[in-house]
Motif scaffolding. Structure first.
Motif, short mmCIF file in Angstrom:
data_model
loop_
_atom_site.label_atom_id
_atom_site.label_comp_id
_atom_site.label_asym_id
_atom_site.label_seq_id
_atom_site.Cartn_x
_atom_site.Cartn_y
_atom_site.Cartn_z
N SER A 155 36.00 40.85 41.38
CA SER A 155 36.20 41.57 42.64
C SER A 155 35.56 40.79 43.78
CB SER A 155 35.57 42.96 42.57
OG SER A 155 36.24 43.74 41.61
N ILE A 156 36.30 40.70 44.90
CA ILE A 156 35.78 40.04 46.09
C ILE A 156 36.06 40.94 47.30
CG2 ILE A 156 36.09 37.71 45.16
CD1 ILE A 156 38.51 37.47 47.13
N SER A 157 35.37 40.67 48.38
CA SER A 157 35.61 41.39 49.62
C SER A 157 35.74 40.36 50.73
CB SER A 157 34.46 42.35 49.92
OG SER A 157 34.70 43.05 51.10
N GLN A 158 36.85 40.42 51.45
CA GLN A 158 37.09 39.52 52.57
C GLN A 158 37.43 40.35 53.80
OE1 GLN A 158 40.28 37.01 51.09
NE2 GLN A 158 38.83 35.32 50.87
N ARG A 159 36.62 40.18 54.82
CA ARG A 159 36.84 40.92 56.07
C ARG A 159 36.95 42.42 55.84
NH1 ARG A 159 41.13 36.54 57.73
NH2 ARG A 159 39.72 34.92 58.46
N GLY A 160 36.12 42.91 54.96
CA GLY A 160 36.09 44.34 54.68
C GLY A 160 37.17 44.85 53.75
N VAL A 161 37.99 43.95 53.23
CA VAL A 161 39.06 44.34 52.31
C VAL A 161 38.68 43.89 50.90
CG1 VAL A 161 41.51 44.08 51.73
CG2 VAL A 161 40.80 44.15 54.12
N SER A 162 38.63 44.85 49.99
CA SER A 162 38.31 44.53 48.59
C SER A 162 39.56 44.08 47.87
CB SER A 162 37.72 45.74 47.89
OG SER A 162 36.49 46.08 48.46
N ARG A 163 39.41 43.02 47.07
CA ARG A 163 40.53 42.50 46.29
C ARG A 163 40.03 42.19 44.89
NH1 ARG A 163 44.65 40.47 49.90
NH2 ARG A 163 43.86 40.47 52.02
N GLU A 164 40.95 42.22 43.96
CA GLU A 164 40.63 41.84 42.59
C GLU A 164 41.38 40.57 42.24
OE1 GLU A 164 41.58 43.92 38.53
OE2 GLU A 164 39.85 44.86 39.48
N LEU A 165 40.65 39.55 41.83
CA LEU A 165 41.25 38.29 41.40
C LEU A 165 41.42 38.33 39.88
CD1 LEU A 165 39.08 35.79 43.47
CD2 LEU A 165 41.29 36.77 44.08
N ILE A 166 42.49 37.75 39.42
CA ILE A 166 42.77 37.73 37.98
C ILE A 166 42.97 36.28 37.54
CG2 ILE A 166 44.34 38.45 36.14
CD1 ILE A 166 45.06 40.86 37.90
N ALA A 167 42.30 35.90 36.48
CA ALA A 167 42.51 34.60 35.84
C ALA A 167 43.06 34.89 34.45
CB ALA A 167 41.21 33.82 35.75
N ALA A 168 43.97 34.05 33.98
CA ALA A 168 44.58 34.29 32.67
C ALA A 168 44.59 33.01 31.85
CB ALA A 168 46.01 34.80 32.85
N VAL A 169 44.45 33.18 30.55
CA VAL A 169 44.58 32.08 29.60
C VAL A 169 45.67 32.48 28.62
CG1 VAL A 169 43.44 30.72 27.80
CG2 VAL A 169 42.15 31.46 29.80
N PHE A 170 46.75 31.70 28.59
CA PHE A 170 47.89 31.96 27.70
C PHE A 170 47.97 30.83 26.70
CE2 PHE A 170 52.36 31.50 26.51
CZ PHE A 170 52.67 32.79 26.13
N THR A 171 48.02 31.15 25.42
CA THR A 171 48.16 30.10 24.40
C THR A 171 49.42 30.37 23.59
OG1 THR A 171 46.72 31.30 22.85
CG2 THR A 171 45.70 29.59 24.22
N SER A 172 50.11 29.30 23.27
CA SER A 172 51.32 29.34 22.47
C SER A 172 51.16 28.30 21.36
CB SER A 172 52.52 29.03 23.35
OG SER A 172 53.72 29.23 22.65
#
Length: 115
Positions: free
Chosen positions: A84-101
């Motif tokens: 979770s981050i906050s930029q200019r008073g707006v909260s956002r959720e960042l997502i990182a993903a690891v996909f393996t095949s």
């Protein structure tokens, strides 16, 4: 270019169908499984991410190979991490993903189902 999950799964199925279409192997079923990927605890801590979800994505197809039907099962893994981050008073959720095949070997030849 970033692949979406749906594009990656479609690419896996399409590639397997193409690869097995001329396969003369006698094996009736092909099973391939990836090793789950992950980000190290130190890496998560440094970047401020937290583990979120872990999903096993199983694709099963019956394809025709050398005039015979073959069952193919591919197990992929998807792990997501959030921050979770906050930029200019707006909260956002960042997502990182690891996909393996999995790496696929048929009749002694290696194939990448996402290539």
């Amino acid at each position: 270019m970033t692949l979406t999950r749906r594009q990656a799964l479609l690419a896996t199925g399409t590639t397997l169908t193409a690869l097995l279409s001329g396969c003369g192997a006698t094996q009736q079923e092909f099973t391939f499984s990836a090793t789950p990927g992950r980000i190290t605890q130190q890496g998560l801590s440094d970047a401020g991410y937290n583990p979120d979800q872990q999903e096993e994505i199983i694709q099963q197809r019956t394809v025709e190979a050398a005039g015979q039907e073959r069952d193919v099962t591919v197990t992929n893994h998807l792990r997501t991490y959030t921050r979770s981050i906050s930029q200019r008073g707006v909260s956002r959720e960042l997502i990182a993903a690891v996909f393996t095949s999995p790496s696929i070997s048929i009749v002694g030849q290696q194939f990448n189902p996402l290539a």
